[in-house]
Design an enzyme around this catalytic site. Structure first.
Site, PDB file in Angstrom:
ATOM      1  N   ASP B  44       0.820  -1.245  -0.068  1.00  0.00           N
ATOM      2  CA  ASP B  44       0.204  -0.190   0.003  1.00  0.00           C
ATOM      3  C   ASP B  44       0.574   1.277   0.139  1.00  0.00           C
ATOM      4  O   ASP B  44       0.480   2.327  -0.978  1.00  0.00           O
ATOM      5  CB  ASP B  44      -0.779  -0.011   0.897  1.00  0.00           C
ATOM      6  N   GLU B 116      -2.405  -5.373  -3.675  1.00  0.00           N
ATOM      7  CA  GLU B 116      -0.690  -4.291  -3.331  1.00  0.00           C
ATOM      8  C   GLU B 116      -0.079  -5.414  -2.731  1.00  0.00           C
ATOM      9  O   GLU B 116       0.507  -5.075  -2.684  1.00  0.00           O
ATOM     10  CB  GLU B 116      -2.546  -3.744  -1.561  1.00  0.00           C
TER      11      GLU B 116
END
Lengths: 227, 227
Positions: B44, B116
């Site tokens: 992320d 992610e």
């Protein structure tokens, strides 16, 4: 480069190839059309990744939730503000006259933003590894202290969740004693879990800290009883 | 490496030195104790920086607020979900039997999280530059479309702010005509700014899009009149 910028670079531990990036990072939007907000946008993301990476390595057994919590504590404004002060950023800032007269060079938000912009400037100047090295130098000393805070702070929440998961009522906190003078007090707080007949005592320099400590101890006892 | 992992790596355009990182990134928490949540935490942050850097370069005249807005559109779940589908991640996921039976391999949140985690895995495997290259391959084609949306979406807000700053009343929107059949309609919306006697028409595939277009045109006229 002027002598004070040179000295500042040395404190940072990064020698800029593009000195204009450093100047830009130190320029508040009140000063003129070219200011540090775009570098702050970038620096915020650099800081976030560099800190995430440090935590990923240092807490290699911790779940994602703990890492997120510690990270949030590390990258918040007051931490950046502290670091900006330690680097002497107030004297380096370029502000409009009005902003300077109004004490802008001491404003936590202006200092925290400039700190992020500087991290962004190092990233643009020399890439991620250089910026990560800077973040490591600045933040490593703060990590273990911050992690302890982040975890301790959460003891009350953890205890409440533990009890709610078992459909028991919430704990009660009360101050048992207060010692010391006005700005140097120690609090003793009792955390009472009626459903389990548990009373745990926590001590701290604030009521909040004492409550967290009491909650932590109560939770330890409850967990031990239920293993 | 098994053949499907090999083919998947080729689609990603990254050949893993540590194949266990890729396997971990594809492992949902329902599957077992070792799962992808820590890599997702890291990925992320990697994605956020890589996208920030792309936008910083590509929109070198845009203020920080615009960059923040476009970034938020690019890194949101439905964008990651789309990319995960295009890479064929559903077939690669490791889920518990229950989660798999419940359609977990198609759940947008599970796919976005795995996407992610894969970015985090590439970062751990080969560093930031390799991860940034992956993000550039995956996201570059989406940037200009997303930026247009992010800006267009904001035209109504911009118009409202422009009017409020001058203490004029808010604009009114009404549908003038609707063309086409149920799932293939075109809307024409009028944006009326009474205080300035301006009526602007916008066309779009949804009422919302037509309103945004009308607001954009109204704002252009008002700005031109007031220069």
């Amino acid at each position: 480069m002027n002598p004070s910028l040179e000295a500042f670079s040395q404190r940072l531990g990064h020698s800029f190839r593009q000195r204009e990036l450093l100047v830009l990072a130190l320029t508040h939007r009140s000063y003129g059309a070219d200011h540090n907000e775009r570098l702050e946008f970038l620096g915020d993301a650099v800081l976030n990744l560099a800190v995430s990476d440090l935590l990923f390595d240092q807490y290699d057994d911790s779940p994602e939730g703990d890492l997120t919590r510690i990270r949030a504590h590390l990258v918040r404004q007051d931490m950046l503000h502290r670091i900006a002060l330690s680097l002497g950023i107030p004297a380096m800032l370029r502000l409009s006259e009005g902003e300077a007269r109004g004490g802008g060079a001491q404003r936590p938000s202006i200092l925290a933003d400039a700190m992020e912009a500087i991290i962004g400037a190092v990233y643009r100047d020399a890439g991620f590894d250089a910026a990560q090295a800077l973040v490591r130098r600045l933040f490593s000393p703060l990590i273990s202290e911050t992690a302890t805070q982040a975890w301790a702070k959460d003891a009350k929440t953890q205890l409440q969740e533990w009890l709610q998961a078992r459909r028991h009522s919430v704990p009660e906190y009360r101050i048992e004693t207060t010692r010391g003078r006005a700005h140097d007090q120690t609090f003793v707080v009792v955390c009472a879990v009626a459903s389990h007949g548990v009373e745990a005592r926590g001590e701290g320099r604030s009521r909040r800290a004492a409550e967290q400590e009491a909650a932590r101890i109560a939770l330890e006892r409850l967990s031990a009883e239920h293993e």
